[in-house]
Motif scaffolding. Structure first.
Motif, PDB file in Angstrom:
ATOM      1  N   ARG A   1       0.834  -1.205   0.000  1.00  0.00           N
ATOM      2  CA  ARG A   1       0.000   0.000   0.000  1.00  0.00           C
ATOM      3  C   ARG A   1       0.871   1.258   0.000  1.00  0.00           C
ATOM      4  N   GLN A   2       1.856   1.322   0.916  1.00  0.00           N
ATOM      5  CA  GLN A   2       2.704   2.507   0.990  1.00  0.00           C
ATOM      6  C   GLN A   2       3.538   2.689  -0.270  1.00  0.00           C
ATOM      7  N   ARG A   3       4.049   1.603  -0.803  1.00  0.00           N
ATOM      8  CA  ARG A   3       4.862   1.668  -2.027  1.00  0.00           C
ATOM      9  C   ARG A   3       4.021   2.181  -3.197  1.00  0.00           C
ATOM     10  N   ASP A   4       2.771   1.728  -3.276  1.00  0.00           N
ATOM     11  CA  ASP A   4       1.878   2.184  -4.345  1.00  0.00           C
ATOM     12  C   ASP A   4       1.607   3.684  -4.228  1.00  0.00           C
ATOM     13  N   ILE A   5       1.385   4.151  -2.999  1.00  0.00           N
ATOM     14  CA  ILE A   5       1.124   5.584  -2.772  1.00  0.00           C
ATOM     15  C   ILE A   5       2.349   6.403  -3.172  1.00  0.00           C
ATOM     16  N   ILE A   6       3.521   5.956  -2.752  1.00  0.00           N
ATOM     17  CA  ILE A   6       4.767   6.671  -3.083  1.00  0.00           C
ATOM     18  C   ILE A   6       4.996   6.652  -4.591  1.00  0.00           C
ATOM     19  N   LEU A   7       4.766   5.506  -5.220  1.00  0.00           N
ATOM     20  CA  LEU A   7       4.947   5.399  -6.673  1.00  0.00           C
ATOM     21  C   LEU A   7       3.999   6.324  -7.413  1.00  0.00           C
ATOM     22  N   ASP A   8       2.730   6.332  -7.030  1.00  0.00           N
ATOM     23  CA  ASP A   8       1.746   7.202  -7.691  1.00  0.00           C
ATOM     24  C   ASP A   8       2.149   8.667  -7.578  1.00  0.00           C
ATOM     25  N   SER A   9       2.583   9.067  -6.387  1.00  0.00           N
ATOM     26  CA  SER A   9       2.986  10.457  -6.180  1.00  0.00           C
ATOM     27  C   SER A   9       4.253  10.786  -6.962  1.00  0.00           C
ATOM     28  N   PHE A  10       5.209   9.863  -6.974  1.00  0.00           N
ATOM     29  CA  PHE A  10       6.453  10.072  -7.727  1.00  0.00           C
ATOM     30  C   PHE A  10       6.158  10.200  -9.226  1.00  0.00           C
ATOM     31  N   LEU A  11       5.347   9.298  -9.764  1.00  0.00           N
ATOM     32  CA  LEU A  11       5.038   9.334 -11.198  1.00  0.00           C
ATOM     33  C   LEU A  11       4.188  10.542 -11.580  1.00  0.00           C
ATOM     34  N   ALA A  12       3.424  11.088 -10.617  1.00  0.00           N
ATOM     35  CA  ALA A  12       2.610  12.281 -10.885  1.00  0.00           C
ATOM     36  C   ALA A  12       3.468  13.545 -10.905  1.00  0.00           C
TER      37      ALA A  12
ATOM     38  N   HIS B   1      12.206  16.951 -11.375  1.00  0.00           N
ATOM     39  CA  HIS B   1      13.211  16.202 -10.629  1.00  0.00           C
ATOM     40  C   HIS B   1      12.930  16.453  -9.152  1.00  0.00           C
ATOM     41  N   ILE B   2      12.646  15.407  -8.411  1.00  0.00           N
ATOM     42  CA  ILE B   2      12.166  15.573  -7.045  1.00  0.00           C
ATOM     43  C   ILE B   2      13.134  14.927  -6.059  1.00  0.00           C
ATOM     44  N   SER B   3      13.340  15.609  -4.942  1.00  0.00           N
ATOM     45  CA  SER B   3      14.209  15.064  -3.895  1.00  0.00           C
ATOM     46  C   SER B   3      13.367  14.212  -2.951  1.00  0.00           C
ATOM     47  N   ILE B   4      14.037  13.446  -2.120  1.00  0.00           N
ATOM     48  CA  ILE B   4      13.331  12.634  -1.124  1.00  0.00           C
ATOM     49  C   ILE B   4      12.526  13.545  -0.214  1.00  0.00           C
ATOM     50  N   GLU B   5      13.133  14.629   0.227  1.00  0.00           N
ATOM     51  CA  GLU B   5      12.465  15.582   1.110  1.00  0.00           C
ATOM     52  C   GLU B   5      11.212  16.166   0.460  1.00  0.00           C
ATOM     53  N   GLU B   6      11.318  16.563  -0.800  1.00  0.00           N
ATOM     54  CA  GLU B   6      10.167  17.142  -1.499  1.00  0.00           C
ATOM     55  C   GLU B   6       9.035  16.131  -1.635  1.00  0.00           C
ATOM     56  N   LEU B   7       9.371  14.894  -1.977  1.00  0.00           N
ATOM     57  CA  LEU B   7       8.340  13.870  -2.114  1.00  0.00           C
ATOM     58  C   LEU B   7       7.711  13.565  -0.757  1.00  0.00           C
ATOM     59  N   TYR B   8       8.530  13.481   0.281  1.00  0.00           N
ATOM     60  CA  TYR B   8       8.020  13.244   1.628  1.00  0.00           C
ATOM     61  C   TYR B   8       7.038  14.347   2.032  1.00  0.00           C
ATOM     62  N   LEU B   9       7.417  15.595   1.832  1.00  0.00           N
ATOM     63  CA  LEU B   9       6.546  16.713   2.197  1.00  0.00           C
ATOM     64  C   LEU B   9       5.251  16.706   1.390  1.00  0.00           C
ATOM     65  N   LYS B  10       5.333  16.285   0.139  1.00  0.00           N
ATOM     66  CA  LYS B  10       4.145  16.185  -0.722  1.00  0.00           C
ATOM     67  C   LYS B  10       3.179  15.117  -0.185  1.00  0.00           C
ATOM     68  N   LEU B  11       3.721  14.030   0.338  1.00  0.00           N
ATOM     69  CA  LEU B  11       2.912  12.912   0.828  1.00  0.00           C
ATOM     70  C   LEU B  11       2.396  13.118   2.251  1.00  0.00           C
TER      71      LEU B  11
END
Length: 156
Positions: free
Chosen positions: A35-46, A50-60
Motif C-alpha cells: 500500500r505505501q509503495r503504491d502511494i509513493i509510486l503514484d505520487s512520484f510518477l505524478a 526532478h524531485i528530492s526525497i524531502e520534497e516527495l516526503y513533504l508532498k505525501l
C-alpha cells in the motif's frame, strides 16, 4: 491496478485460488506491491520534475501521515535500483530522482542561480558524441550531459 490469480494444488490435487492486486509497474520490475509503495509510486510518477526525497516526503505527509521519511527514502532507493527511477545529482549536494523510461534519453540545463532544471533533447549532440566515440574506437554504454549556467528568468 490489475489483479492476478495464483493457483496452487495441495498433495491431494485440490486447487486453491488466490487473487492478488498488483501494480503493473511493480510487476514489470519484479517488485512486491504494498500500500505505501503504491502511494509513493503514484505520487512520484505524478511529479513532473526532478524531485528530492524531502520534497516527495513533504508532498505525501499531509494526506498520508503514516508514511515516514525513512520509508520514502528506502522506496525511492528501491525504485532506482529496479529501474523505475533514476538518481541524479546536480552538484548542490541533494540527490534528485526522475522517471526512468526505457529507451528515453535527455540532457539537462541547470541554472546555478535559481536551481531550475530544463530537460532537452538534441539529435545533433547525440550524433556528435557517437562520432567522437567512433573516432576513438570507443563504445558508449551510457552518458549524461549537464550544462550549468544562468536561465532566461535569472538573466532578465
Amino acid at each position: 491496478m490489475k489483479y492476478i490469480m495464483k493457483l496452487t494444488f495441495n498433495t491431494r490435487g485440490v486447487m486453491n485460488a488466490q487473487t492478488e492486486q498488483v501494480s503493473p509497474v511493480h510487476c514489470q520490475k519484479g517488485l512486491k506491491s504494498t500500500r505505501q509503495r503504491d502511494i509513493i509510486l503514484d505520487s512520484f510518477l505524478a511529479s513532473d520534475r526532478h524531485i528530492s526525497i524531502e520534497e516527495l516526503y513533504l508532498k505525501l505527509r499531509s494526506k498520508h501521515p503514516s508514511i515516514g521519511y525513512a520509508t520514502v527514502y528506502r522506496t525511492l532507493k528501491l525504485f532506482a535500483e529496479s529501474g523505475i527511477a533514476r538518481e541524479i545529482q546536480f552538484g548542490d549536494g541533494q540527490t534528485r530522482y526522475e522517471h526512468a523510461n526505457e529507451g528515453e534519453h535527455h540532457d539537462h540545463l541547470v541554472c546555478t542561480r535559481c536551481g531550475t532544471i530544463i530537460e532537452f533533447e538534441n539529435e545533433t549532440i547525440e550524433k556528435l558524441q557517437q562520432e567522437v566515440a567512433d573516432a576513438h574506437g570507443f563504445q558508449i554504454e551510457n552518458h549524461k550531459l549537464e550544462l550549468y549556467g544562468v536561465c532566461a528568468k535569472c538573466t532578465a
